[in-house]
Structures are given as structure tokens and as C-alpha cells.
Design an enzyme around this catalytic site. Sequence first.
Site, short mmCIF file in Angstrom:
data_model
loop_
_atom_site.label_atom_id
_atom_site.label_comp_id
_atom_site.label_asym_id
_atom_site.label_seq_id
_atom_site.Cartn_x
_atom_site.Cartn_y
_atom_site.Cartn_z
N ASP A 249 0.79 -2.55 -0.23
CA ASP A 249 1.28 -3.68 0.10
C ASP A 249 2.64 -4.38 -0.70
O ASP A 249 3.10 -5.35 -0.14
CB ASP A 249 0.21 -4.87 0.16
CG ASP A 249 -0.75 -4.94 1.40
OD1 ASP A 249 -0.15 -4.13 2.27
OD2 ASP A 249 -1.80 -5.37 1.49
N ASP B 72 -6.41 -0.61 9.53
CA ASP B 72 -6.68 -1.27 8.40
C ASP B 72 -7.98 -1.25 7.99
O ASP B 72 -8.87 -1.08 8.68
CB ASP B 72 -5.78 -2.78 8.35
CG ASP B 72 -5.51 -2.91 7.16
OD1 ASP B 72 -5.74 -2.54 5.83
OD2 ASP B 72 -4.41 -3.90 7.08
C1 GLA Z 1 -3.47 -6.01 4.94
C2 GLA Z 1 -2.08 -4.80 4.89
C3 GLA Z 1 -1.17 -5.25 5.45
C4 GLA Z 1 -1.16 -6.24 6.75
C5 GLA Z 1 -2.27 -7.20 6.38
C6 GLA Z 1 -2.68 -7.90 7.77
O1 GLA Z 1 -3.16 -6.37 3.82
O2 GLA Z 1 -2.25 -3.58 3.87
O3 GLA Z 1 -0.03 -4.51 5.29
O4 GLA Z 1 -1.46 -5.34 7.71
O5 GLA Z 1 -3.51 -6.40 6.14
O6 GLA Z 1 -3.77 -8.83 7.69
#
Ligand code: GLA
Length: 710
Positions: free
Chosen positions: A514, A450
Amino acid sequence: MSLTQQLSFIQLHSDVASLIIKLAPAPEIIYWGHQLGHLDDAQLSQMAMVVSRAVPQARLDLDVPVSLCPETGRGSYGSPGLEGHHLGQNSTPIFEYDSHTQTGNQVEIRCVDDIAKLELLISLSMDGKTGVVKKSIQLINNNESAYQLNKLVLSLPLPYHAKELESYTGRWSREFQPQRTQLEHGVFTQENRRGRTSHEYFPGCLIGSHAFSEEQGEVWGFHLAWSGNHSWRAEAKSDGRRFVQAGELLFAGEIELAQGDSYTTPELYASYSQKGINGLRKANHGYVREHLLNFDESKPRPVHLNTWEGIYFDHDPDYICEMATQAAQIGVERFIIDDGWFKGRDHDKAALGDWILDRKKYPNGLTPVIEHVNKLGMEFGIWVEPEMFNPDSDLFRAHPDWLLTAEGYATPTGRYQYVLNLQNQDCFDYLYKCLDELLSENNIGYVKWDMNRELVQATHNSRAAVHWQTKAVYRLLDKLVAAHPDVEIESCSSGGGRIDYEILKRTYRFWTSDCNDALERQTIQKNMGIFFPPEVMGAHIGPHHSHTTRRQHDINLRGITALAGHMGVELDPVKESEVEKQAFAKYIALHKQYRHLLHTGDSFYLDSNDKTRHAYGVHNEREALLTVSQLAMPDYMLPEPVRLSILDSESDYKVKLVEYPQSSAGLMKVMPDWVEQDEVVVNGAILKQVGITLPVLDPEACLLIYIERV
Ligand code: GLA
């Protein structure tokens, strides 16, 4: 024709497109479009004749090409390909063709300016099967004076009728939103200064003939393979000629070239279609599959369960094992523990950077969980965010100097975190060690990598350094991939903030967004799918009640929308009802049944007069799967028949309705005849020209049709 004349053209040909370059007076693309087949000397002479331009009154007394790197110094008044200077000098160089080498469909052209002592190596290739063009330029400074590079971008010309442009804007949870604009007089520009590929401006666009659509029109598609800052320009000059320019956006002072130093642009990928956007999908997917992906072809893309929206930071190994048990029961093949597993990570305000297991949450370590997952026949995956640290972390307390910032200035946090300076070798080595140990000591098959914040004043050794930070991320990934070749990495950046071909060379999948709201996902996936094949597009069934939009959707829309990509589930199965779980199992089984087709076939969308629906399909020689998604209240009482232009008129096809939401059945007293029968055999020409009627769908509902050649 003399040898010199013969050498004055370069031809690149493919099954789809051709590109012809005229080398004098400066290398210039004189044709790029539908394939022409190899041109002989006589045809090249004809070509030279028909493309030679008039020199109009009231302008310079000579014809000025829009060369492969357009030059203000030559009298090209559009945006130049190169901008920079040697302490204020040589700001308008002229590059003369020097030489070129061609191997098959790949050419490197050397151009020099002996006065400025600058050299360009222009690389251009065309993929023989898909017609995808790849272009990059290396600039070499041979001057004893340092060269301050402001801009080196990649230019490609377009014909006059390429006058409609589609670009993709967005934001967190709403990536890949299309917008159209006319390219008449002047310029379209787009600049990304966020230090990652960005949700806001996808580095890509389409330019085509008037009202080009999924199935109709001539279209050129562009994508810059780069995960840092970028700038885009599509310019219609006052004389009507037009071109696209894309490249890295450099901050002042970011690149200084000492004598002998060079800078190479990212790669610009460009494709051509005579058959609307679908032709670009075919070319881009074919190219990506053949040249960028490293998949083990014997391994189908495993169905995921990702814990994030199910449990967030609330990790309890026994509960997680129960989640895994239930995940396996519905058909999940890879189980991923998201954020929250490392020391002190109880919320998003602390612990990033401290990559050791939280023993309070996992007193027996990670191994029992991994073993449980593996015993259930699933692969185990884990989330990391290596490029960051929280101010509240042991790492920050020990190494505040590893912060990527401009010295003396206050730096804002983003999601309560700072960016690490990966150009600092100690920091780089620390991160590599943490990740290497994590992967060496545990049976981890998959990493969700990420990157959750943007860069501000990214500076190294007092210079702007987004360029080098981006390169360092690639280096870190490359080193890790080399040491752990069997581990698959997903590129995530608050969802779809880092989706591009350069990061894809090192990864296997994108976390598309997301937003797990299936209605939003329909648009995001549709447009991402122009550039990327479905097997790299993470698509999860989210909860009934969407966490990002608060909207509620039936499992039919959620299941079919997720089924079209690299499928997964993003919820806590333990808390779901039996009815929902059976439905997850059903859609996962459908995905597996058609996965070979979905992940290797040609994707297409059908043009619909009713803009409230998407008709998306995938086909190969033998079969096709079509999903029709009714996004809003239909325009008409009866749905428009789907005309399957991708079928072969000479063949007969068996057509079967595989999935239809029973909730919509009440909208009709009588179903279409073919639906009443279990399946029907129809001639391809009829399916292409007449089309097939559909049962009525409620808004936010989907149906699935399977078609097989008989
Ligand atoms: C980001 C990612 C999510 C998740 C969160 C965790 O927002 O896009 O899918 O993994 O971080 O903190």
C-alpha cells in the site's frame, strides 16, 4: 557395481545445479549445489566413499543421517520432519525406504514405518533449465487409530559454509525488509500465525556463503508456496551439519488423520546460485515464468490506473469517467475502480459482503462507466474483498453464523470487519454466485482481490481451521478462474500480505504494498524481486505527496521506480497539473518502450560500495536497461562507476543516457564525456572491467541508461 548399489542413489541434474540422494539407510541428500553432470557408477561409488562420515566418540555408535524427513526415532537430535501421535503412541517413528519411481528429473520416494503404520510419499523434482527444486511430502495414516498431526515440514540440507541467512520481515506498508543473521550453533526460527502469508514474515529466505551479495557468493534460496500459517527453521547442529525446514504451522488438533486419510504439505521451492543473489533471481524468474504464470504471451502487461488513492470511497460515475478520459490520454491501458462501488460502502465500517452495486452512487448502473472505459481503448477492472463481511452489512445480519470464529468466544474485528467461514458450503456458494454474476453481467477483465485482516481463532466444526480456510480460498479462486478464464486476478492483502507462489498459480499480479512512496518502494521491490519477476509486481506512480508516509517526491523517482514493475498510476489525474500529467505520460511511454525487455529479460542488481544507491537492470542477449537510483545523500562526491558484469566481453555496445533529472545537472560544472555525446560505443570487456562513470545524482533521484549490442 551391483544393481542394488546402483539403485541406492537418485540423481537430479540441471544446467545450474545437481542434487544427489543416497537411499540407504534412509533417503538423504548427500549433495546439492553447482551442477556436476550425470555421474556414472564409478563416480557414484567415489561419491559414496567421500561423503561417508566418521562416527565420533561419546555419541550413538552409528552414523545418523539428516534424512529427507529427519527422524528423532533414528537418533537425529535436530528438529524432526514429522511430529504427531496415535493417542499418545508412535511419536518417534522410523521410516524405512520402500521404493521409488523416477521420471526424468522428478522422483517420488515411498518410506514406511510398519510399526506405527505410517507412510510417507516424498516428491522431489529439479527443473532442468533453472535448477529450481520442488519438494512436498504426503503423509498417509494406515493405522486404525487416528493420527494427530502436529507438524510435517520440508527439510533440505546445506553445506557447512552456508552460514549467513537473509530473511524478510515487514509490516503494513513496509514489506520485504531484509535482515541478516549468522547461522552458527543453534537455530533461526520464524513463525507466522496470522492466517495469511503475512506482511510480517515472508515465507522465504536465502542462506549463503560469508557476505554473499547481489553478484558474489554461493547462495541457496527458499520459498514455501502457501498462503496460511507457516513456520521456518534453519538449524546448525552441534556436529556442524545444517538444514532448512519449512512447512505449514498447524494449531493443536487442526489436522487429524483417520485410517486411510492423508495430509500433503505445501510445496517448498528452492534454488541455487554460484553468482550471488542475481543467480537466484534468474532461476526463480525463469521458473515462475515457465511453470506458474498463465499469461497470454501476446498481451503485454497493461498499464493500470487504480482509483483508490485518487478518490477513495467518493464515487461519482461522471467524475470517474473524466478520470478515465484523462487516464487514457496519459497512456493507461486498464482502468480499475477500487473499493467504494457497492451498496452502502461510504467508508470502511460497512457493507463488505453485500456485493451489489450502490444505485445511489451509480443510478444508471455500471455499464455506462465500463462502456466509456472500453471506448477509450482500456480494459475495465474492479475491486472486491470476498472473504470478509462487516458487522454492519445485510450479509452479517442474515448470516451471523457464517462468521469464522470459535463458538462462545468474542471475536475482535479487524479494519471493522469479520472473516467469513468459507468452509461453510452455503457461504462458499453465496460468494461464488456474487462473483460469478458480477463477472458474467459486466465486461470486467480484471479483479483486484483483496483480503484486509488477519484470522483469530479460525475454527470450523470446533477445530482450528486455518488450513482448510486457506484451501477454501484456493477452491473459490479456482472455481472462478475456471468459469472466467479471461479475467485476470490480482492478489492484494492490505498491499503485500498475500504474496506467494501458491496464490500466484491462480492470479496474475500482486499489489506489492500500500506504500506508494517511491523511496520505500525501492527496497520492497528489490527484495520481492528475488522471488518474483517484475511483471507480477504491481508498481504505481503515487501522488507527489505520499499518502502513507507524507514524504514528497519528484516525478523522476516516482516514475522510474514504478517503471521497473507492472506499471500503474494510483492518483486522480483530474486533479494533477498539466506538467505532472505530461510527466506521467512520459514515464508510461518509456515503460511501454522497454516493457518487452523489463518483463521477459533477466533482472540483476549491481553491487555498489556506496550503500545509498541501487543499480538495477534487466538484460537479454541483445540489450540492457539500467536504472541507478540514489536513495540518500551519496557517500562520495563522485559516483562509483557501474561495472556491467552481465555483458559479453567479445561484443561492442552502444550506451545511451535515456533519462537524467535536470534538477541534478546543477551539481556539475562538466558532465562525463560520454554523457555530453548523445551516445557512445564501448567494448563489453571495458564496460565489464572498467565500468562507466555516471553523472552526479541528487538524493532521491534516478537515471536510466540503455545499452544495446552493436
Ligand atoms: C487495501 C488495499 C488498497 C485498497 C484498499 C481499499 O488496503 O491494499 O489498495 O484497495 O484496501 O479498501
